[in-house]
Design a protein around this motif. Structure first.
Motif, PDB file in Angstrom:
ATOM      1  N   LEU A  17      58.200  55.626  34.177  1.00 25.50           N
ATOM      2  CA  LEU A  17      58.303  54.708  33.034  1.00 25.50           C
ATOM      3  C   LEU A  17      57.866  53.285  33.352  1.00 25.50           C
ATOM      4  O   LEU A  17      58.198  52.353  32.622  1.00 25.50           O
ATOM      5  N   SER A  18      57.095  53.106  34.429  1.00 24.89           N
ATOM      6  CA  SER A  18      56.544  51.772  34.681  1.00 24.89           C
ATOM      7  C   SER A  18      55.419  51.461  33.696  1.00 24.89           C
ATOM      8  O   SER A  18      55.068  50.294  33.503  1.00 24.89           O
ATOM      9  N   LEU A  19      54.861  52.488  33.064  1.00 22.32           N
ATOM     10  CA  LEU A  19      53.891  52.282  31.999  1.00 22.32           C
ATOM     11  C   LEU A  19      54.676  52.055  30.710  1.00 22.32           C
ATOM     12  O   LEU A  19      55.238  52.994  30.136  1.00 22.32           O
ATOM     13  N   ARG A  20      54.711  50.811  30.247  1.00 26.20           N
ATOM     14  CA  ARG A  20      55.603  50.430  29.158  1.00 26.20           C
ATOM     15  C   ARG A  20      55.239  51.087  27.825  1.00 26.20           C
ATOM     16  O   ARG A  20      56.061  51.113  26.909  1.00 26.20           O
ATOM     17  N   SER A  43      52.033  59.181  46.294  1.00 31.13           N
ATOM     18  CA  SER A  43      51.510  57.815  46.298  1.00 31.13           C
ATOM     19  C   SER A  43      52.273  56.873  45.383  1.00 31.13           C
ATOM     20  O   SER A  43      51.945  55.678  45.310  1.00 31.13           O
ATOM     21  N   SER A  44      53.282  57.379  44.661  1.00 31.17           N
ATOM     22  CA  SER A  44      54.039  56.519  43.741  1.00 31.17           C
ATOM     23  C   SER A  44      54.867  55.492  44.512  1.00 31.17           C
ATOM     24  O   SER A  44      55.121  55.630  45.720  1.00 31.17           O
ATOM     25  N   TYR A  45      55.293  54.458  43.794  1.00 36.07           N
ATOM     26  CA  TYR A  45      56.107  53.396  44.374  1.00 36.07           C
ATOM     27  C   TYR A  45      55.411  52.793  45.603  1.00 36.07           C
ATOM     28  O   TYR A  45      54.286  52.328  45.504  1.00 36.07           O
ATOM     29  N   SER A  46      56.040  52.861  46.778  1.00 33.40           N
ATOM     30  CA  SER A  46      55.457  52.235  47.977  1.00 33.40           C
ATOM     31  C   SER A  46      54.578  53.194  48.772  1.00 33.40           C
ATOM     32  O   SER A  46      54.077  52.837  49.837  1.00 33.40           O
TER      33      SER A  46
END
Length: 522
Positions: A17-20, A43-46
């Motif tokens: 949900l980082s894509l608003r 590859s998500s987050y860090s």
């Protein structure tokens, strides 16, 4: 529920949900029967700094296998945001289940190496020094087989987030024509085709005019059009571009910035529901092979011409043949668009014997009924025009070719023009270009590369029957009878020429628009 899903892949540091705009997109697509799914990849987050696009493609494979086996999904659209656009493009190249991908949406496709300078907090000179330092370090480690080794923290800070980054990923994000370099504005049209030409499903490029990660010197609209034109999808006019005036990289501000994007995605997936939506299959690889052969032939000819002290002006000649109804015209048009402006696509239909001449023959009734058979073409005229094109040294810089006027049911003089200084590749499409009988002897020898589009003969004749329904003055029974008596015989004749092809491909779609009947109107 539903058997169609839009799989949303975020960019660097993105997670769930980082894509608003996803909460707005999900109900909009649900109303059309599409699910919205966002996976968490390695590859998500860090994890972005020590992952690769190839690994992301493997993760997407696992996701799709789960969706197919456990969730009842049968078809997907890949929606990439930012670096997720690179994942979507890479998947269409190497993904095991890419045949189940109906379309691709690329929102904010940007160049990471062009964005680096924009996120730099120090002086330009110091940034360039640091970038050069760590780029050299990364290339050295890769050359030593240590691409997985983590670079110093200062290298990570050049990229932005202070997360570990491997030598390989640093080079991929910062280098030119590397695994991640798909969307840079300084790539030539030819380089963009190398990077994006394998995308053969419908694609939507959604670009923000005020993207903070795109240099202000870049014309967003022009770049979007260049990116779209580089895809294989553009050959069938299935590559779309939308420019969003305000919204930034992630479509967060101002309020409502994502509304036009969500509406465009709704329209995009609706258009995918068209039952006759064509998808290229062999055309992209064939265009690459033609270009490779043409370049090799041009180099050899230039060397021979130089030793002889003469210029070489002969184009690379390509013939596309196949039974009626297999989609030759559509494929030839697609190849012409894929090959670019230095190629020309010419139909053989313009060399039909004019109706008045057929009606003047002793067997006028039979000849007009059989129009489309080998002996109803003006082969001497075809031979004369081909001679003018391949003649070395050439006498004519421009050679006119006839087309076919389907309204008048007759050839249209000088509808096309081969221009020697412009057209380095000639693609000609027609039934009998590989035929060696009935006066066609020697015609195949004019061509450097001969391609045959194969299909089941019953399916091909069924396609001809379908497209001939537009004919007026004939009953359906009369049209069906002619297809069985004339078109099937022509198809059988064409089938015997397949042995002369350099490449045999299987037809995968029917023509988008009927090429028009070749019968006299009654």
């Amino acid at each position: 529920s539903g058997d169609q899903a839009v799989v949303c892949i975020g960019g660097l540091t993105d997670g769930l949900l980082s894509l608003r705009y996803l909460p707005q997109l999900a109900p909009a697509l649900a109303s059309l029967g599409w699910r919205v799914i966002q996976p968490v990849l390695r590859s998500s987050y860090s994890g972005w700094g020590y992952s690769t696009l190839t690994q992301d493609a493997e993760d997407i494979d696992l996701l799709l296998e789960h969706l197919f086996a456990k969730r009842g999904v049968q078809e997907v659209v890949l929606l990439g945001h930012s670096t997720g656009c690179q994942d979507a493009v890479k998947y269409m190249e190497v993904g095991k289940h890419r045949s189940s991908v109906r379309g691709v949406v690329l929102q904010a496709p940007v160049s990471d190496r062009e964005a680096l300078a924009l996120t730099n907090q120090g002086s330009d000179e110091e940034f360039r020094k640091q970038l050069e330092k760590y780029s050299d370090m990364a290339k050295r480690l890769i050359a030593e087989g240590k691409g997985d080794e983590i670079l110093p923290r200062a290298a990570s800070l050049l990229m932005g987030p202070p997360h570990p980054i491997s030598a390989y990923r640093f080079d991929s994000l910062a280098g030119r024509m590397t695994e991640d370099d798909y969307f840079s504005s300084d790539l030539s049209d030819s380089e963009l085709k190398q990077r994006l030409g394998h995308i053969v499903v419908p694609v939507l490029f959604a670009i923000s005019a005020d993207d903070e990660y795109v240099p202000r010197s870049v014309d967003s609209q022009a770049l979007g059009l260049r990116l779209a034109a580089a895809t294989g999808s553009s050959a069938l006019k299935r590559a779309e571009v939308m420019v969003i005036e305000h919204g930034g990289h992630a479509l967060r501000e101002p309020p409502g910035a994502a509304e036009s994007f969500v509406a465009r995605v709704q329209g995009f997936v609706c258009r995918l529901a068209h039952p006759d939506l064509p998808v290229l299959s062999w055309e992209v690889s064939a265009a690459q092979e033609i270009r490779r052969r043409a370049s090799a032939a041009a180099a050899a000819a230039a060397a021979a011409a130089a030793s002889a002290g003469a210029a070489q002006k002969k184009p690379f000649m390509v013939a596309i043949s196949g039974m009626p109804g297999v989609g030759k015209s559509t494929s030839a048009q697609a190849l012409g668009r894929l090959l670019g402006e230095d190629s020309i696509m010419l139909p053989m239909d313009g060399f039909h014997t004019p109706m008045a001449d057929l009606q003047a023959r002793a067997d006028a009734a039979d000849a007009t009924y059989r129009r489309g058979a080998p002996d109803t073409f003006d082969v001497p005229r075809l031979r004369q025009v081909l001679d003018q094109v391949v003649q070395d040294p050439p006498e004519k810089s421009v050679v006119p070719f006839p087309g076919f006027d389907h309204a008048a049911q007759d050839p249209a003089p000088e509808q096309y023009h081969f221009r020697r200084e412009t057209h380095k590749i000639v693609v000609m499409e027609g039934l009998y270009l590989l035929h060696e009988a009935d006066g066609w002897n020697g015609i195949p020898d004019y061509f450097d590369f001969k391609l045959y589009v194969d299909a089941d003969i019953d399916e091909a004749i069924a396609a001809v029957k379908e497209r001939n329904k537009v004919l007026s003055g004939y009953t359906p029974e009369e049209l069906a009878a002619r297809c069985d008596r004339v078109d099937r015989r022509n198809a059988e004749t064409v089938q015997t020429s397949k042995v002369r092809a350099d490449l045999v491909v299987q037809s995968t779609f029917l023509p988008l628009t009927p090429p028009g009947p070749l019968l006299p109107q009654s």
